[in-house]
Scaffold this motif. Structure first.
Motif, PDB file in Angstrom:
ATOM      1  N   TRP A 139     -12.629  18.079  12.665  1.00 43.77           N
ATOM      2  CA  TRP A 139     -14.030  17.652  12.598  1.00 43.77           C
ATOM      3  C   TRP A 139     -14.224  16.814  11.341  1.00 43.77           C
ATOM      4  CZ3 TRP A 139     -18.323  17.502  15.482  1.00 43.77           C
ATOM      5  CH2 TRP A 139     -18.478  18.380  16.562  1.00 43.77           C
ATOM      6  N   VAL A 140     -14.892  15.667  11.473  1.00 49.84           N
ATOM      7  CA  VAL A 140     -15.327  14.900  10.309  1.00 49.84           C
ATOM      8  C   VAL A 140     -16.780  14.507  10.555  1.00 49.84           C
ATOM      9  CG1 VAL A 140     -14.375  12.743  11.257  1.00 49.84           C
ATOM     10  CG2 VAL A 140     -14.866  12.925   8.813  1.00 49.84           C
ATOM     11  N   LEU A 141     -17.632  14.784   9.568  1.00 50.42           N
ATOM     12  CA  LEU A 141     -19.084  14.656   9.734  1.00 50.42           C
ATOM     13  C   LEU A 141     -19.648  13.832   8.596  1.00 50.42           C
ATOM     14  CD1 LEU A 141     -18.657  18.259  10.254  1.00 50.42           C
ATOM     15  CD2 LEU A 141     -20.048  17.152  11.997  1.00 50.42           C
ATOM     16  N   ASN A 142     -20.719  13.081   8.905  1.00 49.55           N
ATOM     17  CA  ASN A 142     -21.160  12.094   7.930  1.00 49.55           C
ATOM     18  C   ASN A 142     -22.460  12.434   7.224  1.00 49.55           C
ATOM     19  OD1 ASN A 142     -21.093   9.665   6.477  1.00 49.55           O
ATOM     20  ND2 ASN A 142     -22.286   8.596   8.031  1.00 49.55           N
ATOM     21  N   SER A 143     -23.603  12.234   7.880  1.00 49.84           N
ATOM     22  CA  SER A 143     -24.840  12.098   7.116  1.00 49.84           C
ATOM     23  C   SER A 143     -25.824  13.254   7.234  1.00 49.84           C
ATOM     24  CB  SER A 143     -25.551  10.796   7.530  1.00 49.84           C
ATOM     25  OG  SER A 143     -25.899  10.827   8.896  1.00 49.84           O
ATOM     26  N   GLU A 144     -25.493  14.314   7.941  1.00 46.64           N
ATOM     27  CA  GLU A 144     -26.397  15.454   8.021  1.00 46.64           C
ATOM     28  C   GLU A 144     -25.626  16.744   7.778  1.00 46.64           C
ATOM     29  OE1 GLU A 144     -29.918  13.922  11.037  1.00 46.64           O
ATOM     30  OE2 GLU A 144     -28.489  15.400  11.753  1.00 46.64           O
ATOM     31  N   PHE A 145     -26.339  17.737   7.271  1.00 40.65           N
ATOM     32  CA  PHE A 145     -25.719  19.035   7.030  1.00 40.65           C
ATOM     33  C   PHE A 145     -25.289  19.645   8.364  1.00 40.65           C
ATOM     34  CE2 PHE A 145     -29.158  18.441   3.846  1.00 40.65           C
ATOM     35  CZ  PHE A 145     -28.331  18.148   2.774  1.00 40.65           C
ATOM     36  N   VAL A 146     -24.269  20.490   8.306  1.00 43.89           N
ATOM     37  CA  VAL A 146     -23.720  21.037   9.542  1.00 43.89           C
ATOM     38  C   VAL A 146     -23.500  22.534   9.387  1.00 43.89           C
ATOM     39  CG1 VAL A 146     -21.331  20.557   8.850  1.00 43.89           C
ATOM     40  CG2 VAL A 146     -21.894  20.785  11.270  1.00 43.89           C
ATOM     41  N   ARG A 147     -23.629  23.225  10.506  1.00 43.45           N
ATOM     42  CA  ARG A 147     -23.414  24.671  10.521  1.00 43.45           C
ATOM     43  C   ARG A 147     -22.487  25.024  11.673  1.00 43.45           C
ATOM     44  NH1 ARG A 147     -28.194  29.210  11.411  1.00 43.45           N
ATOM     45  NH2 ARG A 147     -26.835  31.018  11.775  1.00 43.45           N
ATOM     46  N   PHE A 148     -21.428  25.761  11.378  1.00 45.37           N
ATOM     47  CA  PHE A 148     -20.545  26.320  12.388  1.00 45.37           C
ATOM     48  C   PHE A 148     -20.875  27.804  12.512  1.00 45.37           C
ATOM     49  CE2 PHE A 148     -18.365  22.532  11.066  1.00 45.37           C
ATOM     50  CZ  PHE A 148     -17.684  22.082  12.188  1.00 45.37           C
ATOM     51  N   GLY A 149     -21.255  28.225  13.726  1.00 46.37           N
ATOM     52  CA  GLY A 149     -21.662  29.607  13.937  1.00 46.37           C
ATOM     53  C   GLY A 149     -20.501  30.582  13.917  1.00 46.37           C
ATOM     54  N   ASP A 150     -20.833  31.868  14.020  1.00 48.25           N
ATOM     55  CA  ASP A 150     -19.808  32.903  13.859  1.00 48.25           C
ATOM     56  C   ASP A 150     -18.870  33.018  15.053  1.00 48.25           C
ATOM     57  OD1 ASP A 150     -21.556  34.014  15.650  1.00 48.25           O
ATOM     58  OD2 ASP A 150     -22.060  35.766  14.432  1.00 48.25           O
ATOM     59  N   THR A 151     -19.139  32.306  16.153  1.00 54.14           N
ATOM     60  CA  THR A 151     -18.210  32.308  17.287  1.00 54.14           C
ATOM     61  C   THR A 151     -17.402  31.014  17.370  1.00 54.14           C
ATOM     62  OG1 THR A 151     -19.965  31.511  18.758  1.00 54.14           O
ATOM     63  CG2 THR A 151     -19.606  33.904  18.644  1.00 54.14           C
ATOM     64  N   ALA A 152     -17.477  30.183  16.336  1.00 52.34           N
ATOM     65  CA  ALA A 152     -16.693  28.940  16.304  1.00 52.34           C
ATOM     66  C   ALA A 152     -15.331  29.214  15.680  1.00 52.34           C
ATOM     67  CB  ALA A 152     -17.423  27.869  15.511  1.00 52.34           C
TER      68      ALA A 152
END
Length: 465
Positions: A139-152
């Motif tokens: 995963w590569v992410l740019n301009s917004e905050f990101v959240r990976f949940g506990d089942t990821a």
């Protein structure tokens, strides 16, 4: 007296013979050592000449990065004299260049060195060089905050140019360009650039900065790093324009459909079917991005350069077998109101997982998984949402039907999202489990025309053959 003289003569002859034998053996031993030393010197010289051949072609590629014929325009091997500091020819190297397969940057250079002093001695070196691609993360992410949940669960590196909250399980490093940030998902103080609120294996939130960063290996198996340099998303726009030109020249180019877009179904016989999308499932709030009516247009052979460019929304499905393709969707010049999306609602699969099968999906806008999608959906591809996000839209209303809740989304490849991705919203809305697996073959063997992170070749392997 005569008897003594005879004995002395016999002894002299015996000792003289022994001395001659020993001297001969000593001279033979010395000769063999001199010969062995000369051979060792010539063998070492041949190896250094072969290495000079590798260095020469690295220099050549730095100045002519797409020339794999040594400037001759013809097939190899390519033989060069090797000279000493006084410009005397002391050997030769012979080069065999194996160019990259379609879409890859991996070059194999085979250099064989010989000396003029003993041409029967040769040494061969095989070096593999490549340029790293944008596909270096799961995963590569740019301009917004990101959240990976506990089942990821993520098998591969993760990077964000902003902050990451990671509550799942990361099997590789998780990095952020920020040292700290204020997580918009809740009120409170700034948190670490990569932080967690825990999961069932390791509950509890991280302490707040400036406290020491805890290890937490049950969540971050390979650790976390922040801040690190940001990844440049801006160059992808240029690559999208290049893809369009290459598709028009020697690939497959699909103009505006005049309807809702196209569906491309890839086949294992190196062809693909194209359908015009005429209608979609009615919206139940958000757009469903799910086809209800389509018309078959044509079957195409996979293009020689592997590039398919579509100036409309594009649905993709199917399976490939030893194919290397990239499907790009966009309208140029770029405008926020005309950007197009790529949608995958059915499995998109490789047959081989050794790097010989590669699919790239580059969306000018968003990458979507729609409402009517497979319950266990697998997407084998390197995916980039250039200006939008990689997401399954939220379908909160019960009027959306049972497909609003799905079980498992699996990605094999990489995902690059400009905006914040999302695949689950509640226990009745979205994919309840997500597994993201990085395909390490993509780093130096990406899809055709896939963005690169460097224009310089680096040496991957060097070995004597």
């Amino acid at each position: 007296m005569k008897s003594n003289r005879g004995q002395i003569l016999i002894q002299a002859i015996v000792f003289g013979s022994v001395a001659i034998f020993l001297l001969g053996a000593l001279l033979g031993w010395a000769s063999l050592n001199i010969k062995a030393g000369r051979q060792a010197f010539n063998r070492e010289s041949a190896l250094q000449i072969a290495e000079a051949g590798i260095d020469y072609y690295r220099w050549h590629l730095a100045h002519a990065p797409t020339d794999f014929q040594d400037g001759t325009g013809g097939p190899g091997p390519y033989v060069h004299d090797f000279r000493d500091k006084n410009d005397n020819i002391i050997g030769q190297f012979s080069l065999t260049i194996t160019p990259p397969p379609l879409g890859s940057t991996l070059v194999t250079i085979t250099a064989t060195g010989t000396t003029s002093a003993d041409p029967s001695i040769s040494r061969t070196i095989v070096a593999r060089l490549a340029k790293p691609s944008f596909a270096k993360y799961a995963w590569v992410l740019n301009s917004e905050f990101v959240r990976f949940g506990d089942t990821a669960e993520v098998f591969g590196p993760i990077h964000s140019n902003t902050g990451i909250r990671f509550d799942g399980r990361a099997h590789n490093a998780v990095t952020s360009a920020l040292a700290t940030y204020n997580d918009p998902d809740h009120l409170g103080s700034d948190e670490f650039g990569v932080h967690t609120h825990g999961n069932s294996l390791d509950p509890g939130s991280d302490p707040l900065p400036p406290s020491a960063v805890p290890n937490r290996p049950l969540i971050f198996e390979s650790g976390r790093q922040f801040p690190v340099p940001a990844v440049d998303f801006a160059g992808i726009t240029v690559d999208l324009a290049s893809m369009k030109s290459n598709a028009q020249a020697n690939g497959v180019y699909l103009a505006n459909s005049g309807a809702l877009g196209y569906r491309i179904n890839l086949r294992t016989n190196d062809t693909f079917d194209v359908y015009r999308v005429n209608s979609v499932v009615p919206a139940c709030g958000p757009a469903t991005w799910s086809i209800s009516g389509e018309t078959f247009i044509q079957n195409y052979p996979n293009p020689a350069n592997g590039i398919i460019f579509v100036e409309d929304h594009t649905w993709v499905s199917g399976q490939i077998n030893t194919a290397r393709l990239i499907i790009a969707s966009g309208r140029l010049p770029d405008s926020p109101v005309t950007r197009t999306n790529i949608i995958v609602n059915n499995d998109l699969l490789y047959t081989n997982y050794d790097g010989s099968d590669v699919i790239g999906l580059v969306a000018q806008g968003n990458f979507y998984v729609g409402l009517v999608s497979e319950d266990n959906l697998r997407v084998d591809a390197a995916i980039i949402a250039q200006n939008g996000y990689i997401s399954r839209p939220s379908y909160p209303s019960s009027s959306c039907g049972p497909t609003r809740r799905r079980t498992l989304f699996t990605s094999y490849g990489m995902l690059g999202s400009n905006l914040r991705p999302a695949f689950v919203y509640s226990s009745s809305n979205g994919y309840q489990s997500r597994v993201y697996i990085y395909d390490a073959n993509l780093l130096y063997g990406p899809p055709p025309s896939f963005p690169l992170t460097s224009d310089q070749y680096i040496t991957l392997t060097w070995e004597e053959k």
